[in-house]
Design a protein around this motif. Sequence first.
Motif, PDB file in Angstrom:
ATOM      1  N   ALA A 186       0.838  -1.195   0.000  1.00 46.21           N
ATOM      2  CA  ALA A 186       0.000   0.000   0.000  1.00 46.21           C
ATOM      3  C   ALA A 186       0.875   1.246   0.000  1.00 46.21           C
ATOM      4  CB  ALA A 186      -0.926  -0.001   1.218  1.00 46.21           C
ATOM      5  N   VAL A 187       0.445   2.263  -0.730  1.00 45.08           N
ATOM      6  CA  VAL A 187       1.145   3.546  -0.781  1.00 45.08           C
ATOM      7  C   VAL A 187       0.147   4.663  -0.523  1.00 45.08           C
ATOM      8  CG1 VAL A 187       2.953   2.758  -2.348  1.00 45.08           C
ATOM      9  CG2 VAL A 187       0.837   3.671  -3.278  1.00 45.08           C
ATOM     10  N   ASP A 188       0.634   5.742   0.066  1.00 42.38           N
ATOM     11  CA  ASP A 188      -0.203   6.900   0.339  1.00 42.38           C
ATOM     12  C   ASP A 188       0.648   8.149   0.177  1.00 42.38           C
ATOM     13  OD1 ASP A 188      -2.352   8.420   0.913  1.00 42.38           O
ATOM     14  OD2 ASP A 188      -2.413   7.998   3.057  1.00 42.38           O
ATOM     15  N   ALA A 189       0.078   9.176  -0.429  1.00 39.18           N
ATOM     16  CA  ALA A 189       0.815  10.411  -0.670  1.00 39.18           C
ATOM     17  C   ALA A 189       0.942  11.206   0.624  1.00 39.18           C
ATOM     18  CB  ALA A 189       0.108  11.241  -1.739  1.00 39.18           C
ATOM     19  N   HIS A 190       2.095  11.801   0.830  1.00 44.63           N
ATOM     20  CA  HIS A 190       2.352  12.656   1.986  1.00 44.63           C
ATOM     21  C   HIS A 190       2.292  14.108   1.513  1.00 44.63           C
ATOM     22  CE1 HIS A 190       3.502   9.201   4.449  1.00 44.63           C
ATOM     23  NE2 HIS A 190       4.234   8.783   3.425  1.00 44.63           N
ATOM     24  N   ILE A 191       1.147  14.727   1.740  1.00 42.13           N
ATOM     25  CA  ILE A 191       0.910  16.082   1.247  1.00 42.13           C
ATOM     26  C   ILE A 191       1.230  17.123   2.305  1.00 42.13           C
ATOM     27  CG2 ILE A 191      -0.843  17.637   0.322  1.00 42.13           C
ATOM     28  CD1 ILE A 191      -2.220  15.236  -0.872  1.00 42.13           C
ATOM     29  N   LEU A 192       0.876  16.859   3.551  1.00 40.99           N
ATOM     30  CA  LEU A 192       1.085  17.817   4.630  1.00 40.99           C
ATOM     31  C   LEU A 192       2.538  17.760   5.097  1.00 40.99           C
ATOM     32  CD1 LEU A 192      -0.267  19.899   6.498  1.00 40.99           C
ATOM     33  CD2 LEU A 192      -0.728  18.029   8.098  1.00 40.99           C
ATOM     34  N   LYS A 193       3.213  18.923   5.030  1.00 47.01           N
ATOM     35  CA  LYS A 193       4.609  18.998   5.456  1.00 47.01           C
ATOM     36  C   LYS A 193       4.696  19.037   6.984  1.00 47.01           C
ATOM     37  CE  LYS A 193       6.084  19.392   1.202  1.00 47.01           C
ATOM     38  NZ  LYS A 193       4.788  19.389   0.527  1.00 47.01           N
ATOM     39  N   PRO A 194       5.874  18.721   7.542  1.00 43.50           N
ATOM     40  CA  PRO A 194       6.027  18.760   9.001  1.00 43.50           C
ATOM     41  C   PRO A 194       5.745  20.124   9.620  1.00 43.50           C
ATOM     42  CG  PRO A 194       7.828  17.533   7.999  1.00 43.50           C
ATOM     43  CD  PRO A 194       7.070  18.163   6.881  1.00 43.50           C
ATOM     44  N   ASP A 195       5.938  21.201   8.857  1.00 42.40           N
ATOM     45  CA  ASP A 195       5.674  22.544   9.388  1.00 42.40           C
ATOM     46  C   ASP A 195       4.210  22.944   9.274  1.00 42.40           C
ATOM     47  OD1 ASP A 195       5.576  22.722   6.669  1.00 42.40           O
ATOM     48  OD2 ASP A 195       6.980  24.391   6.471  1.00 42.40           O
ATOM     49  N   GLY A 196       3.348  22.009   8.868  1.00 48.30           N
ATOM     50  CA  GLY A 196       1.924  22.305   8.782  1.00 48.30           C
ATOM     51  C   GLY A 196       1.516  23.071   7.547  1.00 48.30           C
ATOM     52  N   GLN A 197       2.276  22.998   6.478  1.00 43.61           N
ATOM     53  CA  GLN A 197       1.962  23.717   5.249  1.00 43.61           C
ATOM     54  C   GLN A 197       1.756  22.744   4.097  1.00 43.61           C
ATOM     55  OE1 GLN A 197       4.886  26.736   4.403  1.00 43.61           O
ATOM     56  NE2 GLN A 197       3.872  28.235   5.713  1.00 43.61           N
ATOM     57  N   LEU A 198       0.976  23.224   3.132  1.00 47.63           N
ATOM     58  CA  LEU A 198       0.743  22.508   1.879  1.00 47.63           C
ATOM     59  C   LEU A 198       1.291  23.343   0.739  1.00 47.63           C
ATOM     60  CD1 LEU A 198      -3.015  21.673   2.522  1.00 47.63           C
ATOM     61  CD2 LEU A 198      -1.109  20.125   2.930  1.00 47.63           C
ATOM     62  N   SER A 199       1.680  22.686  -0.319  1.00 47.01           N
ATOM     63  CA  SER A 199       2.169  23.379  -1.515  1.00 47.01           C
ATOM     64  C   SER A 199       1.285  23.007  -2.689  1.00 47.01           C
ATOM     65  CB  SER A 199       3.621  23.013  -1.812  1.00 47.01           C
ATOM     66  OG  SER A 199       4.483  23.506  -0.809  1.00 47.01           O
ATOM     67  N   PHE A 200       0.636  24.019  -3.277  1.00 46.54           N
ATOM     68  CA  PHE A 200      -0.170  23.800  -4.475  1.00 46.54           C
ATOM     69  C   PHE A 200       0.669  24.213  -5.672  1.00 46.54           C
ATOM     70  CE2 PHE A 200      -3.251  24.993  -7.738  1.00 46.54           C
ATOM     71  CZ  PHE A 200      -4.061  23.862  -7.760  1.00 46.54           C
ATOM     72  N   LEU A 201       0.921  23.277  -6.590  1.00 48.73           N
ATOM     73  CA  LEU A 201       1.781  23.503  -7.748  1.00 48.73           C
ATOM     74  C   LEU A 201       0.923  23.712  -8.987  1.00 48.73           C
ATOM     75  CD1 LEU A 201       4.440  20.723  -7.066  1.00 48.73           C
ATOM     76  CD2 LEU A 201       4.432  23.095  -6.281  1.00 48.73           C
ATOM     77  N   LEU A 202       1.154  24.806  -9.706  1.00 46.33           N
ATOM     78  CA  LEU A 202       0.381  25.137 -10.898  1.00 46.33           C
ATOM     79  C   LEU A 202       0.907  24.369 -12.103  1.00 46.33           C
ATOM     80  CD1 LEU A 202      -0.075  27.647  -8.930  1.00 46.33           C
ATOM     81  CD2 LEU A 202      -0.547  28.931 -11.020  1.00 46.33           C
ATOM     82  N   SER A 203      -0.001  23.854 -12.914  1.00 47.98           N
ATOM     83  CA  SER A 203       0.398  23.172 -14.145  1.00 47.98           C
ATOM     84  C   SER A 203       0.932  24.152 -15.171  1.00 47.98           C
ATOM     85  CB  SER A 203      -0.798  22.408 -14.730  1.00 47.98           C
ATOM     86  OG  SER A 203      -1.285  21.458 -13.811  1.00 47.98           O
ATOM     87  N   ASP A 204       0.339  25.333 -15.246  1.00 48.61           N
ATOM     88  CA  ASP A 204       0.775  26.377 -16.171  1.00 48.61           C
ATOM     89  C   ASP A 204       1.181  27.580 -15.336  1.00 48.61           C
ATOM     90  OD1 ASP A 204       1.347  27.866 -18.365  1.00 48.61           O
ATOM     91  OD2 ASP A 204      -0.708  28.063 -19.094  1.00 48.61           O
ATOM     92  N   PRO A 205       2.481  27.749 -15.048  1.00 47.63           N
ATOM     93  CA  PRO A 205       2.904  28.817 -14.135  1.00 47.63           C
ATOM     94  C   PRO A 205       2.507  30.202 -14.632  1.00 47.63           C
ATOM     95  CG  PRO A 205       4.688  27.254 -14.521  1.00 47.63           C
ATOM     96  CD  PRO A 205       3.608  26.924 -15.507  1.00 47.63           C
ATOM     97  N   GLY A 206       2.142  31.042 -13.696  1.00 41.12           N
ATOM     98  CA  GLY A 206       1.801  32.429 -13.992  1.00 41.12           C
ATOM     99  C   GLY A 206       1.657  33.200 -12.691  1.00 41.12           C
ATOM    100  N   PHE A 207       2.296  34.366 -12.593  1.00 38.34           N
ATOM    101  CA  PHE A 207       2.255  35.136 -11.350  1.00 38.34           C
ATOM    102  C   PHE A 207       0.837  35.599 -11.027  1.00 38.34           C
ATOM    103  CE2 PHE A 207       6.714  35.603 -12.645  1.00 38.34           C
ATOM    104  CZ  PHE A 207       7.354  35.259 -11.467  1.00 38.34           C
ATOM    105  N   GLU A 208       0.122  36.054 -12.046  1.00 37.92           N
ATOM    106  CA  GLU A 208      -1.227  36.558 -11.796  1.00 37.92           C
ATOM    107  C   GLU A 208      -2.167  35.426 -11.363  1.00 37.92           C
ATOM    108  OE1 GLU A 208      -4.667  39.269 -13.992  1.00 37.92           O
ATOM    109  OE2 GLU A 208      -2.700  38.970 -14.923  1.00 37.92           O
TER     110      GLU A 208
END
Length: 369
Positions: free
Chosen positions: A175-197
Amino acid sequence: MRALIGFALLSFSLAVPAAGQDVSLRGLGRFDGWRENALIGYGLVTGLAGSGDTRRSAVTRQALRNVLSRLGTTVSDDQISSRNVAVVMVIATLPASANVGDRIDATISSIGDARSLAGGTLLMTPMLGPDQRPYALAQGALVAGGYSFESELNQQQRNYPTTALLQGGATVETAVDAHILKPDGQLSFLLSDPGFETAQRIADAINNRFGIGSATAKSADEVKVRYAGDPAQLTTFLAQIEAISVRPDSAPRVVVNERTGTIVAGGDVQISSVAISQGDIKITIKAENIASQPGYFSGFASDVRSLVVTNTKLDVEEGVGDTVVRFPNTTVADLVQGLSRAHVNTRRMISILQAIKTAGALHADIIVQ
């Protein structure tokens, strides 16, 4: 005729591009840690009707001996002469979250000199991850998307029969499970098409939903999200974030494919005022060879031969359907529609767009495939 074309082009230039639409975050990117994993294995396919590896493949004979020895049978190298076996590589993709017993698809490809894998059966093959740990076991009958038959130097082949699919034939064992929550209590949402706006709009939407300070746009492709709630409620929190909708900032791009003559552009890609002259010059070169035969000589002469004279004719013909049009400030969509009304084919449109970009009147990136 040109007046009618100009009127048609002018009418198309008044078109209004469609406004952007809101898109949920699940369609704009993913959370860091939520990713698929590649698996690979090495095994044997049996049951081939004489289309397997030949005796020249020492790897096949060794692999078959290893399999038979694990089953309690000892054979020598000289006793293995069957062409019903092929050595293969097995690849699969393990989802970001998988439980023991889940079934996944696998792709099998020959690495020997087998002609076809049609009708074969894959023996039990461990599927290893990048850490060399087995995560799945693959076994079952193959489905080949082609065939290859040969008889007396005659061969018929369709598609690539040395690659086959094992649909649902790999069983997850770890069994595998994704580790999304970092130890500092933060999540990172990554954009497929980067853009500052777009990144800033996502951060603002999350702050409006969960309060100021909940999200920060770190870069053009990453938004940091703070989570201080109960870890057992993390799934609910992620579902609420993915349900948030924002209007992404579309990058001005024009994608052209010269092989298929396809043009794809956003409806709001702007073009400054430009004049276009489109015409043809047809050059035809004709060569005609004429042999000049010498007159009759009595007797035979070894130094008398025919003379070949080449006459070349060059014709230059200007196209009769030349078109000169002017466009005010408009969009690529209006330009393409106008050129279509002027009977300009797609490949010439691509050349025109590239020339407009070189002239500095096309305010977008041209991506040529």
